[in-house]
Design a protein around this motif. Structure first.
Motif, PDB file in Angstrom:
ATOM      1  N   GLY A 198       8.409 -27.858 -13.715  1.00 58.05           N
ATOM      2  CA  GLY A 198       7.917 -29.196 -13.449  1.00 58.05           C
ATOM      3  C   GLY A 198       7.358 -29.316 -12.042  1.00 58.05           C
ATOM      4  N   ALA A 199       6.695 -30.418 -11.765  1.00 54.17           N
ATOM      5  CA  ALA A 199       6.134 -30.661 -10.428  1.00 54.17           C
ATOM      6  C   ALA A 199       7.260 -30.904  -9.434  1.00 54.17           C
ATOM      7  CB  ALA A 199       5.196 -31.860 -10.474  1.00 54.17           C
ATOM      8  N   ASN A 200       7.008 -30.534  -8.174  1.00 58.33           N
ATOM      9  CA  ASN A 200       8.005 -30.721  -7.125  1.00 58.33           C
ATOM     10  C   ASN A 200       7.306 -30.822  -5.776  1.00 58.33           C
ATOM     11  OD1 ASN A 200       7.545 -27.957  -6.162  1.00 58.33           O
ATOM     12  ND2 ASN A 200       8.718 -27.296  -7.972  1.00 58.33           N
ATOM     13  N   ASP A 201       8.091 -30.882  -4.722  1.00 60.35           N
ATOM     14  CA  ASP A 201       7.552 -31.021  -3.373  1.00 60.35           C
ATOM     15  C   ASP A 201       7.899 -29.799  -2.517  1.00 60.35           C
ATOM     16  OD1 ASP A 201       6.160 -32.407  -1.339  1.00 60.35           O
ATOM     17  OD2 ASP A 201       8.039 -33.168  -0.495  1.00 60.35           O
ATOM     18  N   HIS A 202       7.839 -28.618  -3.117  1.00 59.82           N
ATOM     19  CA  HIS A 202       8.193 -27.405  -2.371  1.00 59.82           C
ATOM     20  C   HIS A 202       7.099 -26.968  -1.407  1.00 59.82           C
ATOM     21  CE1 HIS A 202      11.527 -27.566  -4.932  1.00 59.82           C
ATOM     22  NE2 HIS A 202      11.211 -26.649  -5.825  1.00 59.82           N
ATOM     23  N   ARG A 203       5.865 -27.385  -1.628  1.00 59.07           N
ATOM     24  CA  ARG A 203       4.760 -27.182  -0.681  1.00 59.07           C
ATOM     25  C   ARG A 203       4.410 -25.697  -0.534  1.00 59.07           C
ATOM     26  NH1 ARG A 203       6.290 -31.923   3.828  1.00 59.07           N
ATOM     27  NH2 ARG A 203       6.850 -33.457   2.228  1.00 59.07           N
ATOM     28  N   HIS A 204       4.077 -25.067  -1.624  1.00 57.58           N
ATOM     29  CA  HIS A 204       3.667 -23.670  -1.609  1.00 57.58           C
ATOM     30  C   HIS A 204       2.305 -23.527  -0.925  1.00 57.58           C
ATOM     31  CE1 HIS A 204       7.005 -23.228  -4.317  1.00 57.58           C
ATOM     32  NE2 HIS A 204       6.416 -23.914  -5.280  1.00 57.58           N
ATOM     33  N   HIS A 205       2.062 -22.352  -0.365  1.00 53.67           N
ATOM     34  CA  HIS A 205       0.777 -22.157   0.323  1.00 53.67           C
ATOM     35  C   HIS A 205       0.299 -20.716   0.226  1.00 53.67           C
ATOM     36  CE1 HIS A 205       2.981 -21.284   4.396  1.00 53.67           C
ATOM     37  NE2 HIS A 205       3.899 -21.547   3.502  1.00 53.67           N
ATOM     38  N   LEU A 206      -1.034 -20.560   0.279  1.00 52.40           N
ATOM     39  CA  LEU A 206      -1.697 -19.262   0.220  1.00 52.40           C
ATOM     40  C   LEU A 206      -2.373 -19.015   1.558  1.00 52.40           C
ATOM     41  CD1 LEU A 206      -1.513 -20.257  -2.825  1.00 52.40           C
ATOM     42  CD2 LEU A 206      -3.508 -18.801  -3.247  1.00 52.40           C
ATOM     43  N   ALA A 207      -2.062 -17.889   2.177  1.00 50.09           N
ATOM     44  CA  ALA A 207      -2.605 -17.571   3.489  1.00 50.09           C
ATOM     45  C   ALA A 207      -3.746 -16.562   3.388  1.00 50.09           C
ATOM     46  CB  ALA A 207      -1.502 -17.013   4.395  1.00 50.09           C
ATOM     47  N   HIS A 208      -4.671 -16.678   4.316  1.00 46.81           N
ATOM     48  CA  HIS A 208      -5.783 -15.765   4.601  1.00 46.81           C
ATOM     49  C   HIS A 208      -7.041 -16.143   3.818  1.00 46.81           C
ATOM     50  CE1 HIS A 208      -2.694 -13.900   6.776  1.00 46.81           C
ATOM     51  NE2 HIS A 208      -2.268 -13.056   5.843  1.00 46.81           N
ATOM     52  N   LEU A 209      -7.041 -16.027   2.475  1.00 41.39           N
ATOM     53  CA  LEU A 209      -8.128 -16.580   1.670  1.00 41.39           C
ATOM     54  C   LEU A 209      -9.498 -16.094   2.148  1.00 41.39           C
ATOM     55  CD1 LEU A 209      -6.711 -20.219   1.496  1.00 41.39           C
ATOM     56  CD2 LEU A 209      -6.418 -18.408  -0.194  1.00 41.39           C
ATOM     57  N   GLN A 210      -9.616 -14.793   2.319  1.00 44.33           N
ATOM     58  CA  GLN A 210     -10.894 -14.255   2.803  1.00 44.33           C
ATOM     59  C   GLN A 210     -12.007 -14.459   1.790  1.00 44.33           C
ATOM     60  OE1 GLN A 210     -10.666 -10.444   4.649  1.00 44.33           O
ATOM     61  NE2 GLN A 210     -12.865 -10.126   4.705  1.00 44.33           N
ATOM     62  N   VAL A 211     -11.712 -14.223   0.517  1.00 49.15           N
ATOM     63  CA  VAL A 211     -12.697 -14.444  -0.537  1.00 49.15           C
ATOM     64  C   VAL A 211     -12.010 -15.239  -1.645  1.00 49.15           C
ATOM     65  CG1 VAL A 211     -14.344 -13.390  -2.120  1.00 49.15           C
ATOM     66  CG2 VAL A 211     -13.784 -12.229   0.019  1.00 49.15           C
ATOM     67  N   VAL A 212     -12.635 -16.322  -2.075  1.00 43.57           N
ATOM     68  CA  VAL A 212     -12.068 -17.183  -3.120  1.00 43.57           C
ATOM     69  C   VAL A 212     -13.183 -17.539  -4.110  1.00 43.57           C
ATOM     70  CG1 VAL A 212     -10.806 -19.302  -3.633  1.00 43.57           C
ATOM     71  CG2 VAL A 212     -10.470 -18.167  -1.427  1.00 43.57           C
ATOM     72  N   ARG A 213     -12.908 -17.365  -5.399  1.00 45.62           N
ATOM     73  CA  ARG A 213     -13.888 -17.764  -6.413  1.00 45.62           C
ATOM     74  C   ARG A 213     -14.017 -19.286  -6.457  1.00 45.62           C
ATOM     75  NH1 ARG A 213     -12.546 -15.187 -12.116  1.00 45.62           N
ATOM     76  NH2 ARG A 213     -10.686 -16.472 -11.791  1.00 45.62           N
ATOM     77  N   SER A 214     -15.216 -19.757  -6.747  1.00 48.50           N
ATOM     78  CA  SER A 214     -15.457 -21.200  -6.814  1.00 48.50           C
ATOM     79  C   SER A 214     -14.536 -21.868  -7.816  1.00 48.50           C
ATOM     80  CB  SER A 214     -16.916 -21.474  -7.182  1.00 48.50           C
ATOM     81  OG  SER A 214     -17.782 -20.992  -6.177  1.00 48.50           O
ATOM     82  N   GLU A 215     -14.286 -21.211  -8.946  1.00 50.59           N
ATOM     83  CA  GLU A 215     -13.457 -21.834  -9.971  1.00 50.59           C
ATOM     84  C   GLU A 215     -11.988 -21.933  -9.555  1.00 50.59           C
ATOM     85  OE1 GLU A 215     -14.661 -17.757 -11.834  1.00 50.59           O
ATOM     86  OE2 GLU A 215     -15.400 -19.112 -10.252  1.00 50.59           O
TER      87      GLU A 215
END
Length: 570
Positions: free
Chosen positions: A372-389
């Motif tokens: 279920g949804a929560n407020d854990h606040r996950h994150h992705l670091a660096h993100l050098q290349v990301v697809r538009s989708e």
């Protein structure tokens, strides 16, 4: 309420308005009690109030770094430090000098060399053999995804031409298969059993050395993105933080991000949760907490280990079969991310290539579907290349984009070791911070120091300009990837405060919040964008205490301090 401290005659960026306002700040008991005009705040003053004349300087919320490695950085400062060398010859000379100055060291250990200093980014062991033929040498590179070793180090580790590449790693080799001198990713672990352990005192002093540097850069809080469960005799970094906090040596607010060991499987989760509870039972979470887990999904683009949807090109521009390295099968990643999420912990992903980003977002989607949804606040670091989708999935999954803005520019490593080996058009999708912001993704900011400088001002400059300070190069990528000054300042302040679950108490300057401040010598918002890098931190405050004052000549790390601290390595 009366003010113990009044900051007067300055500009104030509260984080709640479009830009700075001319205002004073009243502080009492470590917290802000009022922000307003001199006339409005004068009734809070008493004869005992300490008045600080800001002389027109700019007050910001303290910078918070969402992805940094202070203990590792401090240890490396006190070992053979190659971070400032400008060429291959200088690097070798630095190693030779360090070895001569430390004849009793059984191994020469250090870090910080840049791949672009060497042909193909892979220095050979013979360069080290020429200056240190009789002891093992092991030097981690700037991005910490590879290492350079001499012949004695390979011998000590029992690595020969018959040693296979480990899963998730690669050895550079000569024509006959003999190790050439550089190892990547999981191949670095082949030395773990024989390298000397990092002792407690070195790690503790490394933390203090790093903290001194970071306070001088206006950083009041950070998320340490690599706090492992120790092996053997290595110092326990979580213990270092706890001891420093108990001793009153830890001034900054710290989120310790516990490391998910990709070789340990699901069994490690119990120990991670227990360590989280141990810290929570002793410390105010605004001082120290360990409620987040770091997951390394892939490698880095410059050694072709970042996981990409498209194959890498070879030196002739032809397609290879290499799409980088995923350290976990996607289904395995979903399983343990869902389990971490179910324990109420945040996940902090290293996701650099676009396939790694997809895998991480898929894992978060699986966790949400299960828990279920929560407020854990996950994150992705660096993100050098990301697809538009995948960009639109960040706000849909409440996943934050943890940006290392300093990297979003043309520089030697980018232009010689990365872009030529990616598919055409990849530059336009590099570090797509502007697209992420436009899609509604929450931005948080970090440095990944010691991979690159921790200086938020330098990173802010690059985020806005997409060029490095002082460089006469075109911006990296299209105009739409630039961030506004407000966007990147907010990412470095209340954005990271949010990711660290400290936003109720820090990240903006408003009554009731802790007086965590950075003071700059100029109004950043009035500078031409090409001059943003000129701003200098003059003071840093945490909880109403000035912990760094440039005018008091508190050098971040003087040569005297360096010599004193290096004694712990003797």
């Amino acid at each position: 309420m009366h003010a113990g401290i009044l900051l007067e005659n300055g500009w104030v960026y509260t984080g709640k308005a479009a830009g700075p306002i001319r205002a004073d700040i009243a502080i009492e008991g470590g917290r802000i009690i009022a922000v307003g005009s001199a006339e409005e705040l004068e009734p809070t003053a008493t004869p005992d109030t300490r008045r600080v004349n800001l002389e027109g300087h700019l007050v910001l919320p303290g910078f918070q770094d969402a992805h940094i490695h202070p203990i590792f950085a401090g240890i490396e400062l006190l070992q053979c430090d190659l971070t400032e060398v400008a060429g291959a010859e200088e690097a070798v000379a630095r190693v030779a000098r360090y070895a001569a100055d430390n004849p009793e060291q059984p191994w020469i250990l250090g870090a910080g060399w840049s791949m672009d200093l060497f042909a193909g980014g892979t220095p050979g062991r013979e360069l080290l053999d020429a200056v240190v033929p009789d002891r093992p040498v092991y030097l981690v590179n700037r991005d910490h995804h590879g290492a350079w070793a001499n012949t004695e180090a390979f011998k000590a580790a029992g690595i020969t031409k018959d040693t296979p590449d480990p899963e998730g790693g690669r050895l550079e080799r000569g024509e006959d298969g003999t190790p050439a001198g550089t190892v990547h990713e999981g191949a670095m672990d082949l030395f773990n059993a024989v390298k000397p352990a990092v002792p407690y005192e070195l790690a503790y002093q490394g933390l203090l050395a790093s903290q001194k540097l970071l306070l001088a850069q206006g950083i009041t809080a950070w998320q340490d993105a690599w706090v492992p469960i120790p092996e053997g005799e290595h110092a326990d970094h979580l213990e270092i933080y706890q001891d420093a906090a108990k001793a009153g040596d830890l001034k900054a607010r710290v989120t310790a991000c516990q490391w998910w060991d990709r070789t340990a499987g699901m069994s490690q989760l119990d120990a991670i949760v227990e360590r989280r509870h141990r810290v929570a039972g002793t410390f105010d979470p605004l001082q120290l907490n360990a409620n987040t887990v770091k997951v390394m999904v892939d490698g880095v683009a410059e050694n072709y280990t970042a996981a990409m949807h498209h194959v890498y090109l070879d030196h002739h521009g032809h397609h290879t079969e290499n799409r980088g390295i995923e350290f976990f099968e996607p289904e395995q990643l979903k399983e343990f991310v869902t389990a971490i999420d179910a324990e109420g912990m945040q996940v902090h992903f290293h996701a650099l290539g676009d396939r790694a980003v997809t895998d991480a977002l898929d894992a978060l989607e699986a966790a949400r579907n299960s828990n279920g949804a929560n407020d854990h606040r996950h994150h992705l670091a660096h993100l050098q290349v990301v697809r538009s989708e995948d960009i639109r999935r960040f706000p849909e999954l409440n996943a934050a984009a943890n940006v290392q803005a300093l990297w979003a520019c043309h520089e030697e490593q980018m232009d010689t070791l990365t872009l030529p080996f990616l598919e055409p058009g990849a530059e336009d999708r590099h570090y797509p911070f502007g697209e992420l912001a436009s899609a509604g993704a929450r931005l948080v900011a970090g440095s990944d120091w010691p991979v690159s400088t921790a200086d938020p001002i330098a990173a802010i400059h690059v985020a806005v300009n997409r060029t490095a300070p002082g460089e006469d190069l075109p911006p990296l990528g299209p105009e739409l990837q630039k961030l506004s000054l407000k966007q990147i300042v907010d990412a470095y302040t209340h954005g990271t405060a949010w990711i660290n679950h400290m936003d109720a108490a820090t990240g903006t300057l408003e009554p009731g919040k802790l007086a965590d401040l950075a003071i700059l010598d100029v109004n950043l918002f009035e500078l031409p964008v090409e001059e943003l890098h000129r701003a200098v931190v003059t003071q840093t405050w945490i909880g109403g205490e000035c912990v760094y004052d440039r005018a008091a000549a508190q050098s971040p790390l003087t040569e005297t301090t360096r010599s004193h601290l290096s004694a712990v390595t003797q």
